[in-house]
Write a protein that holds these residues in place. Structure first.
Motif, PDB file in Angstrom:
ATOM      1  N   THR A 222      19.023   6.807  10.114  1.00  0.00           N
ATOM      2  CA  THR A 222      17.795   7.087   9.349  1.00  0.00           C
ATOM      3  C   THR A 222      16.805   5.922   9.405  1.00  0.00           C
ATOM      4  N   ASN A 223      17.304   4.684   9.575  1.00  0.00           N
ATOM      5  CA  ASN A 223      16.394   3.525   9.647  1.00  0.00           C
ATOM      6  C   ASN A 223      15.984   3.200  11.095  1.00  0.00           C
ATOM      7  N   ASN A 224      16.210   4.153  12.020  1.00  0.00           N
ATOM      8  CA  ASN A 224      15.875   4.001  13.443  1.00  0.00           C
ATOM      9  C   ASN A 224      16.840   3.120  14.216  1.00  0.00           C
ATOM     10  N   PHE A 225      17.835   2.577  13.558  1.00  0.00           N
ATOM     11  CA  PHE A 225      18.868   1.774  14.230  1.00  0.00           C
ATOM     12  C   PHE A 225      19.648   2.710  15.156  1.00  0.00           C
ATOM     13  N   LEU A 226      19.861   2.266  16.393  1.00  0.00           N
ATOM     14  CA  LEU A 226      20.572   3.128  17.345  1.00  0.00           C
ATOM     15  C   LEU A 226      22.072   2.853  17.268  1.00  0.00           C
ATOM     16  N   PHE A 227      22.811   3.873  16.856  1.00  0.00           N
ATOM     17  CA  PHE A 227      24.270   3.767  16.774  1.00  0.00           C
ATOM     18  C   PHE A 227      24.901   4.244  18.076  1.00  0.00           C
ATOM     19  N   ASP A 228      25.972   3.578  18.497  1.00  0.00           N
ATOM     20  CA  ASP A 228      26.769   4.041  19.641  1.00  0.00           C
ATOM     21  C   ASP A 228      27.849   4.993  19.107  1.00  0.00           C
ATOM     22  N   ALA A 229      27.373   6.071  18.508  1.00  0.00           N
ATOM     23  CA  ALA A 229      28.241   7.107  17.932  1.00  0.00           C
ATOM     24  C   ALA A 229      27.548   8.454  18.137  1.00  0.00           C
ATOM     25  N   PRO A 230      28.279   9.558  18.197  1.00  0.00           N
ATOM     26  CA  PRO A 230      29.714   9.649  18.069  1.00  0.00           C
ATOM     27  C   PRO A 230      30.427   8.999  19.258  1.00  0.00           C
ATOM     28  N   ALA A 231      31.630   8.485  18.969  1.00  0.00           N
ATOM     29  CA  ALA A 231      32.429   7.894  20.042  1.00  0.00           C
ATOM     30  C   ALA A 231      33.897   8.204  19.806  1.00  0.00           C
ATOM     31  N   ILE A 232      34.606   8.382  20.887  1.00  0.00           N
ATOM     32  CA  ILE A 232      36.057   8.583  20.771  1.00  0.00           C
ATOM     33  C   ILE A 232      36.730   7.732  21.845  1.00  0.00           C
ATOM     34  N   ILE A 233      37.632   6.890  21.386  1.00  0.00           N
ATOM     35  CA  ILE A 233      38.305   5.944  22.284  1.00  0.00           C
ATOM     36  C   ILE A 233      39.807   6.206  22.189  1.00  0.00           C
ATOM     37  N   SER A 234      40.431   6.424  23.327  1.00  0.00           N
ATOM     38  CA  SER A 234      41.874   6.717  23.321  1.00  0.00           C
ATOM     39  C   SER A 234      42.647   5.547  23.905  1.00  0.00           C
ATOM     40  N   PHE A 235      43.799   5.297  23.328  1.00  0.00           N
ATOM     41  CA  PHE A 235      44.644   4.195  23.783  1.00  0.00           C
ATOM     42  C   PHE A 235      45.997   4.724  24.241  1.00  0.00           C
ATOM     43  N   LYS A 236      46.505   4.110  25.322  1.00  0.00           N
ATOM     44  CA  LYS A 236      47.904   4.316  25.694  1.00  0.00           C
ATOM     45  C   LYS A 236      48.549   2.936  25.581  1.00  0.00           C
ATOM     46  N   PHE A 237      49.561   2.868  24.703  1.00  0.00           N
ATOM     47  CA  PHE A 237      50.251   1.596  24.502  1.00  0.00           C
ATOM     48  C   PHE A 237      51.602   1.633  25.216  1.00  0.00           C
ATOM     49  N   MET A 238      52.291   0.486  25.184  1.00  0.00           N
ATOM     50  CA  MET A 238      53.634   0.451  25.767  1.00  0.00           C
ATOM     51  C   MET A 238      54.566   1.358  24.969  1.00  0.00           C
ATOM     52  N   GLU A 239      55.670   1.701  25.562  1.00  0.00           N
ATOM     53  CA  GLU A 239      56.733   2.498  24.918  1.00  0.00           C
ATOM     54  C   GLU A 239      56.237   3.859  24.446  1.00  0.00           C
ATOM     55  N   ASN A 240      55.336   4.470  25.247  1.00  0.00           N
ATOM     56  CA  ASN A 240      54.921   5.843  24.964  1.00  0.00           C
ATOM     57  C   ASN A 240      54.135   6.016  23.667  1.00  0.00           C
ATOM     58  N   ARG A 241      53.561   4.938  23.157  1.00  0.00           N
ATOM     59  CA  ARG A 241      52.748   5.049  21.944  1.00  0.00           C
ATOM     60  C   ARG A 241      51.320   5.386  22.334  1.00  0.00           C
ATOM     61  N   ILE A 242      50.651   6.106  21.449  1.00  0.00           N
ATOM     62  CA  ILE A 242      49.252   6.442  21.719  1.00  0.00           C
ATOM     63  C   ILE A 242      48.400   6.146  20.483  1.00  0.00           C
ATOM     64  N   GLY A 243      47.082   6.256  20.656  1.00  0.00           N
ATOM     65  CA  GLY A 243      46.210   6.058  19.502  1.00  0.00           C
ATOM     66  C   GLY A 243      44.791   6.432  19.839  1.00  0.00           C
ATOM     67  N   ASN A 244      43.972   6.512  18.795  1.00  0.00           N
ATOM     68  CA  ASN A 244      42.545   6.699  19.046  1.00  0.00           C
ATOM     69  C   ASN A 244      41.704   6.073  17.950  1.00  0.00           C
ATOM     70  N   LEU A 245      40.478   5.807  18.333  1.00  0.00           N
ATOM     71  CA  LEU A 245      39.462   5.331  17.388  1.00  0.00           C
ATOM     72  C   LEU A 245      38.315   6.320  17.477  1.00  0.00           C
ATOM     73  N   GLU A 246      38.022   6.947  16.345  1.00  0.00           N
ATOM     74  CA  GLU A 246      36.923   7.916  16.320  1.00  0.00           C
ATOM     75  C   GLU A 246      35.815   7.349  15.441  1.00  0.00           C
ATOM     76  N   ILE A 247      34.599   7.390  15.964  1.00  0.00           N
ATOM     77  CA  ILE A 247      33.467   6.840  15.205  1.00  0.00           C
ATOM     78  C   ILE A 247      32.413   7.929  15.047  1.00  0.00           C
ATOM     79  N   VAL A 248      32.122   8.269  13.804  1.00  0.00           N
ATOM     80  CA  VAL A 248      31.049   9.241  13.555  1.00  0.00           C
ATOM     81  C   VAL A 248      30.147   8.743  12.440  1.00  0.00           C
ATOM     82  N   TYR A 249      28.874   8.987  12.599  1.00  0.00           N
ATOM     83  CA  TYR A 249      27.880   8.610  11.587  1.00  0.00           C
ATOM     84  C   TYR A 249      27.547   9.851  10.768  1.00  0.00           C
ATOM     85  N   SER A 250      27.784   9.780   9.454  1.00  0.00           N
ATOM     86  CA  SER A 250      27.490  10.908   8.560  1.00  0.00           C
ATOM     87  C   SER A 250      26.334  10.488   7.654  1.00  0.00           C
TER      88      SER A 250
END
Ligand SMILES: NC(=O)c1ccc[n+]([C@@H]2O[C@H](COP(=O)([O-])OP(=O)(O)OC[C@H]3O[C@@H](n4cnc5c(N)ncnc54)[C@H](O)[C@@H]3O)[C@@H](O)[C@H]2O)c1
Length: 364
Positions: A222-250
């Motif tokens: 709303t203040n004209n600041f440019l957000f790098d969102a929406p974004a979705i980042i997926s991770f593959k870790f050692m030992e078959n672990r997974i993860g994600n980072l989801e970024i949304v501006y509401s």
């Protein structure tokens, strides 16, 4: 390295912008430290902070090199825009100061390597200041995991959710300006800058990622600041672990906070149970800061201090204790570099539209 300092440890603050208010809390109350100098290229801002922090008769500088020439300064807190981290930190190394350097330690891996090797050569202590890993609900969650209460961790889901808040602090325009300039910031405000904390959390709970995939969009706030969102980042870790980072501006999500208008939520699933960390920068109402599910039952941890400033207080206190007792800080330069590598991999993945191995040599 100067193994044991004499008390009080004499502190210089370089950069008295928005975040400095949270860095000084512990220094101002800890009997083992004394702030002896501040510096900001905006000298009027530095003068105002001395009034706000109730500090009089201490040295004040416009040029960080002058502060670093002060013999009595033992430790410097570096709180300037990202592109300046390397130069200020190298000068501090030259002057043999112990260093607390805000994340991200620098803009790229070759700068990080230089900083680590110069600090080592000069035998200077270098802490990369990361506060989320010192946030009390995060510390407790790590303890619960290390006790085996959720079994082996399988996945992490991290959500960054900026919104609006009538109680948030004011962010000066110039603090937003450099963040919109990738040459100065090194990457986007939510993925590279704030995201750094989320990469640190993923690293803390799951270890270093082996592979990262990211899709990063753009939204005008709303203040004209440019957000790098929406974004979705997926991770593959050692030992078959997974993860994600989801970024949304509401834009209309009302967030309860004294600081940035952002809510952070984390879910960690293990073989036996699940943990939820329900707040970070701010909160949506007053949820229990931490919840554990195992053996068919929920346990709410309501009594953990959950104000965000506690993460700064704990991180600062940890470094003071390290310096006074000759211990290694958290994060070390090498650890800070691992986390920087995750952030750089996410940016590269999004620009190439494919997943990136963490040891991709283009990240160096
Ligand atoms: N840990 C966290 O959660 C968190 C939150 C916000 C910011 N940060 C980090 O803290 C650092 C500062 O961020 P901020 O939000 O306070 O930014 P800011 O823009 O509010 O403050 C930076 C200050 O540095 C000063 N400055 C610029 N160039 C200088 C120079 N050459 N010499 C001396 N002073 C100079 C500016 O005048 C300004 O007052 C960044 O590294 C940022 O990533 C961390």
């Amino acid at each position: 390295m100067k193994k044991y300092y004499k008390k009080p440890l004499k502190v210089g603050i370089i950069g008295t912008g928005r975040i400095s208010d949270l860095h000084v809390i512990e220094y101002l109350s800890n009997q083992s430290t004394e702030i002896v100098a501040v510096c900001d290229s905006n000298i009027e801002r530095a003068k105002q902070k001395l009034i706000d922090w109730n500090l009089s008769d201490i040295a004040i500088f416009q040029d960080y090199k002058d502060l670093l020439k002060m013999d009595e300064v033992d430790l410097v807190e570096i709180l300037v825009p990202h592109h300046l981290h390397i130069d200020v930190a190298l000068e501090a190394i030259l002057r043999k100061k112990s260093i607390s350097l805000q994340k991200p330690m620098c803009l790229n891996i070759s700068e990080a390597n230089k900083l680590i090797s110069e600090a080592k050569k000069a035998d200077v202590s270098l802490k990369i200041f990361e506060n989320f890993i010192f946030y009390p609900p995060v510390i407790k969650a790590k303890e619960i995991i290390d006790e085996g209460q959720i079994g082996s961790p399988l996945s992490i889901r991290i959500k960054s959710n900026p919104g609006f808040s009538s109680t948030a602090w004011e962010v000066p325009n110039d603090a937003s300006d450099w963040r919109q300039n990738v040459v100065k910031s090194g990457g986007g405000p939510l993925v590279f800058d704030d995201g750094h904390h989320k990469f640190a959390l993923a690293w803390l709970f799951m270890g270093q990622a082996e592979e990262i995939h990211a899709w990063i969009g753009h939204t005008k706030a709303t203040n004209n600041f440019l957000f790098d969102a929406p974004a979705i980042i997926s991770f593959k870790f050692m030992e078959n672990r997974i993860g994600n980072l989801e970024i949304v501006y509401s834009p209309n999500l009302d967030i309860n906070t004294k600081h940035y208008a952002q809510d952070d939520r984390i879910e960690i699933t293990g073989t036996h149970g699940i943990l939820w960390i329900n707040r970070g920068h701010g909160s949506l109402g007053s949820p229990p800061p931490l919840v554990l599910y195992k053996n068919g039952k929920y346990k709410n941890y309501n009594d953990i201090p959950s104000a965000w400033e506690n993460s700064f207080i704990n991180s600062t206190r940890d470094y003071i204790n390290c310096l006074l007792n000759g211990k290694t800080p958290r994060l070390t330069g090498e650890q800070g570099k691992e986390i920087l590598r995750m952030a750089l991999a996410a940016e590269l993945s999004s620009s190439e539209g494919r997943s990136i191995k963490i040891n991709d040599e283009r990240l160096s």
